[in-house]
Scaffold this motif. Sequence first.
Motif, PDB file in Angstrom:
ATOM      1  N   GLY A 157      -4.843 -12.534  -3.477  1.00 46.33           N
ATOM      2  CA  GLY A 157      -5.272 -13.928  -3.477  1.00 46.33           C
ATOM      3  C   GLY A 157      -4.216 -14.989  -3.281  1.00 46.33           C
ATOM      4  N   TYR A 158      -2.993 -14.624  -2.960  1.00 45.14           N
ATOM      5  CA  TYR A 158      -1.957 -15.619  -2.740  1.00 45.14           C
ATOM      6  C   TYR A 158      -2.085 -16.251  -1.356  1.00 45.14           C
ATOM      7  CZ  TYR A 158       0.427 -14.077  -6.976  1.00 45.14           C
ATOM      8  OH  TYR A 158       0.744 -13.792  -8.277  1.00 45.14           O
ATOM      9  N   LYS A 159      -1.260 -17.242  -1.107  1.00 48.33           N
ATOM     10  CA  LYS A 159      -1.273 -17.928   0.177  1.00 48.33           C
ATOM     11  C   LYS A 159      -0.806 -16.958   1.262  1.00 48.33           C
ATOM     12  CE  LYS A 159       0.343 -22.194   2.380  1.00 48.33           C
ATOM     13  NZ  LYS A 159       1.250 -23.376   2.261  1.00 48.33           N
ATOM     14  N   THR A 160      -1.652 -16.748   2.258  1.00 53.11           N
ATOM     15  CA  THR A 160      -1.350 -15.758   3.291  1.00 53.11           C
ATOM     16  C   THR A 160      -1.463 -16.353   4.688  1.00 53.11           C
ATOM     17  OG1 THR A 160      -3.641 -15.011   3.488  1.00 53.11           O
ATOM     18  CG2 THR A 160      -2.281 -13.926   1.829  1.00 53.11           C
ATOM     19  N   THR A 161      -0.800 -15.699   5.626  1.00 57.08           N
ATOM     20  CA  THR A 161      -0.914 -16.060   7.038  1.00 57.08           C
ATOM     21  C   THR A 161      -0.601 -14.819   7.867  1.00 57.08           C
ATOM     22  OG1 THR A 161      -0.243 -17.660   8.732  1.00 57.08           O
ATOM     23  CG2 THR A 161       1.498 -16.779   7.320  1.00 57.08           C
ATOM     24  N   SER A 162      -0.668 -14.938   9.174  1.00 61.99           N
ATOM     25  CA  SER A 162      -0.411 -13.809  10.058  1.00 61.99           C
ATOM     26  C   SER A 162       0.532 -14.200  11.182  1.00 61.99           C
ATOM     27  CB  SER A 162      -1.736 -13.306  10.682  1.00 61.99           C
ATOM     28  OG  SER A 162      -2.645 -12.895   9.694  1.00 61.99           O
ATOM     29  N   VAL A 163       1.304 -13.233  11.668  1.00 65.42           N
ATOM     30  CA  VAL A 163       2.082 -13.393  12.895  1.00 65.42           C
ATOM     31  C   VAL A 163       1.608 -12.304  13.848  1.00 65.42           C
ATOM     32  CG1 VAL A 163       4.065 -14.372  11.692  1.00 65.42           C
ATOM     33  CG2 VAL A 163       3.982 -11.916  12.092  1.00 65.42           C
ATOM     34  N   PHE A 164       1.613 -12.606  15.134  1.00 66.61           N
ATOM     35  CA  PHE A 164       1.054 -11.691  16.124  1.00 66.61           C
ATOM     36  C   PHE A 164       2.156 -11.090  16.990  1.00 66.61           C
ATOM     37  CE2 PHE A 164      -2.238 -14.603  14.855  1.00 66.61           C
ATOM     38  CZ  PHE A 164      -3.349 -13.790  14.715  1.00 66.61           C
ATOM     39  N   TYR A 165       1.955  -9.862  17.408  1.00 68.56           N
ATOM     40  CA  TYR A 165       2.969  -9.147  18.183  1.00 68.56           C
ATOM     41  C   TYR A 165       2.299  -8.094  19.056  1.00 68.56           C
ATOM     42  CZ  TYR A 165       2.284  -5.269  14.962  1.00 68.56           C
ATOM     43  OH  TYR A 165       1.713  -4.242  14.234  1.00 68.56           O
ATOM     44  N   GLU A 166       3.036  -7.627  20.046  1.00 73.52           N
ATOM     45  CA  GLU A 166       2.577  -6.540  20.910  1.00 73.52           C
ATOM     46  C   GLU A 166       3.132  -5.223  20.376  1.00 73.52           C
ATOM     47  OE1 GLU A 166       0.608  -6.271  23.530  1.00 73.52           O
ATOM     48  OE2 GLU A 166       0.110  -8.401  23.746  1.00 73.52           O
ATOM     49  N   ARG A 167       2.263  -4.250  20.214  1.00 75.33           N
ATOM     50  CA  ARG A 167       2.694  -2.945  19.712  1.00 75.33           C
ATOM     51  C   ARG A 167       3.183  -2.090  20.871  1.00 75.33           C
ATOM     52  NH1 ARG A 167       1.900   0.211  15.085  1.00 75.33           N
ATOM     53  NH2 ARG A 167       1.512   2.432  15.398  1.00 75.33           N
ATOM     54  N   GLY A 168       4.325  -1.437  20.686  1.00 67.86           N
ATOM     55  CA  GLY A 168       4.910  -0.623  21.740  1.00 67.86           C
ATOM     56  C   GLY A 168       4.569   0.845  21.600  1.00 67.86           C
ATOM     57  N   GLU A 169       5.130   1.646  22.482  1.00 68.26           N
ATOM     58  CA  GLU A 169       4.949   3.093  22.439  1.00 68.26           C
ATOM     59  C   GLU A 169       5.949   3.704  21.461  1.00 68.26           C
ATOM     60  OE1 GLU A 169       2.708   4.816  23.927  1.00 68.26           O
ATOM     61  OE2 GLU A 169       1.892   3.439  25.433  1.00 68.26           O
ATOM     62  N   ARG A 170       5.587   4.849  20.897  1.00 71.72           N
ATOM     63  CA  ARG A 170       6.511   5.588  20.039  1.00 71.72           C
ATOM     64  C   ARG A 170       7.635   6.142  20.914  1.00 71.72           C
ATOM     65  NH1 ARG A 170       5.920   8.210  14.927  1.00 71.72           N
ATOM     66  NH2 ARG A 170       7.391   9.905  14.677  1.00 71.72           N
ATOM     67  N   PHE A 171       8.908   5.862  20.541  1.00 74.42           N
ATOM     68  CA  PHE A 171      10.009   6.228  21.432  1.00 74.42           C
ATOM     69  C   PHE A 171      10.482   7.668  21.246  1.00 74.42           C
ATOM     70  CE2 PHE A 171      11.951   4.075  17.762  1.00 74.42           C
ATOM     71  CZ  PHE A 171      12.893   5.013  17.353  1.00 74.42           C
ATOM     72  N   ALA A 172      10.051   8.353  20.191  1.00 76.46           N
ATOM     73  CA  ALA A 172      10.434   9.752  19.995  1.00 76.46           C
ATOM     74  C   ALA A 172       9.513  10.377  18.957  1.00 76.46           C
ATOM     75  CB  ALA A 172      11.889   9.869  19.535  1.00 76.46           C
ATOM     76  N   GLY A 173       9.460  11.706  18.983  1.00 76.41           N
ATOM     77  CA  GLY A 173       8.662  12.410  17.985  1.00 76.41           C
ATOM     78  C   GLY A 173       7.163  12.290  18.245  1.00 76.41           C
ATOM     79  N   GLU A 174       6.392  12.842  17.311  1.00 76.68           N
ATOM     80  CA  GLU A 174       4.941  12.840  17.418  1.00 76.68           C
ATOM     81  C   GLU A 174       4.335  12.004  16.302  1.00 76.68           C
ATOM     82  OE1 GLU A 174       3.660  16.865  17.275  1.00 76.68           O
ATOM     83  OE2 GLU A 174       4.515  17.399  19.231  1.00 76.68           O
ATOM     84  N   SER A 175       3.145  11.501  16.573  1.00 75.88           N
ATOM     85  CA  SER A 175       2.434  10.720  15.566  1.00 75.88           C
ATOM     86  C   SER A 175       2.116  11.588  14.357  1.00 75.88           C
ATOM     87  CB  SER A 175       1.127  10.170  16.159  1.00 75.88           C
ATOM     88  OG  SER A 175       0.335   9.573  15.146  1.00 75.88           O
ATOM     89  N   LYS A 176       2.275  11.009  13.169  1.00 72.62           N
ATOM     90  CA  LYS A 176       1.969  11.732  11.932  1.00 72.62           C
ATOM     91  C   LYS A 176       0.525  11.500  11.492  1.00 72.62           C
ATOM     92  CE  LYS A 176       6.179  13.143  11.902  1.00 72.62           C
ATOM     93  NZ  LYS A 176       6.624  12.424  13.089  1.00 72.62           N
ATOM     94  N   TYR A 177      -0.260  10.829  12.367  1.00 78.06           N
ATOM     95  CA  TYR A 177      -1.658  10.572  12.059  1.00 78.06           C
ATOM     96  C   TYR A 177      -2.559  11.121  13.159  1.00 78.06           C
ATOM     97  CZ  TYR A 177      -1.884   7.942   7.727  1.00 78.06           C
ATOM     98  OH  TYR A 177      -1.879   7.595   6.400  1.00 78.06           O
ATOM     99  N   PRO A 178      -2.774  12.448  13.200  1.00 79.44           N
ATOM    100  CA  PRO A 178      -3.752  13.011  14.131  1.00 79.44           C
ATOM    101  C   PRO A 178      -5.160  12.587  13.733  1.00 79.44           C
ATOM    102  CG  PRO A 178      -2.999  14.684  12.601  1.00 79.44           C
ATOM    103  CD  PRO A 178      -2.156  13.469  12.345  1.00 79.44           C
ATOM    104  N   LEU A 179      -6.131  12.952  14.551  1.00 84.29           N
ATOM    105  CA  LEU A 179      -7.509  12.514  14.333  1.00 84.29           C
ATOM    106  C   LEU A 179      -8.022  12.881  12.949  1.00 84.29           C
ATOM    107  CD1 LEU A 179     -10.072  11.232  15.482  1.00 84.29           C
ATOM    108  CD2 LEU A 179     -10.698  13.478  16.409  1.00 84.29           C
TER     109      LEU A 179
END
Length: 312
Positions: free
Chosen positions: A191-213
Amino acid sequence: MAFFVVPCYNEEEVLPETSKRLKEKLQQLISEKLISEKSRILFVNDGSKDRTWFIIKELHHSDPLYSGATLSRNRGHQNALLAGLMSAKNYADFVISLDADLQDDINAIDSMIEKYYEGYDIVYGVRSSRKTDTFFKRFTAEGYYKFIKLLGADIVFNHADYRLMSKRALDDLSEYSEVNLFLRGIVPMLGYKTTSVFYERGERFAGESKYPLKKMLAFALEGVTSLSTKPLRFITLLGFVIFFVSLLMLIYSLVQWFVDETVIGWASVICSIWAIGGLVLLSIGVVGEYIGKIYLETKHRPRYKISEFLNS
């Protein structure tokens, strides 16, 4: 003072590059006097099976800017992240959490810190688009955010765990003691004062994702059952609907009997049995999921154990 908290699980391939980029960012922020010289990068080893912890220890011994913590065993991303946040809050004025693969643009950190100095206690890093995702991942992810909103959970659209939190926000987060963690749903509750900043997400530069389906589905289910009880209400509503339909079928059968047009419908009976049986099993499964979570919560087991902490 600022801390970057980075959960790691089997990240030996990315850690050398990740540590280099984060150090450059930390030094830049220090030189611009946006953060204290005592600021640190805290890597949290979530029971990795590779050389992740060995690399973290080497980084710490080579440069005091790097700190490290290792859990006694693998406890999952959310618990590892929480362990890092709770460790860092004892030293930092604010903490920024991000993943080790650095797909989240670290240049957004500058904007997060600016928002912090403007008086915001929580700053969310939000993806401006999902161009780098496959159609399946984009469709399912955005659909999930909309679905969980429909269930009444307060969650930031297209936000994961890339965020800045002030010390007082972290102090309040420490009072949330549930075992079934879904931080991106709990943090908005503060419940505190919040805001957001926006960015472009890039590709993983090495290794494999640790979140499979499989893990993504389990995490999605965790979010729904941790934040909303509406699935239980849907079961109640479904029960009323089926009961109402059964009354209509009873009336229809009586009418058919009175006009002497009774037809024995084997197929319709079998389909009805299978349909209702499937709904009953599904309902029991949903209820069982909630009961299982209640069972885990009542045990009050610790969510994590830090076996070693390195900090200069």
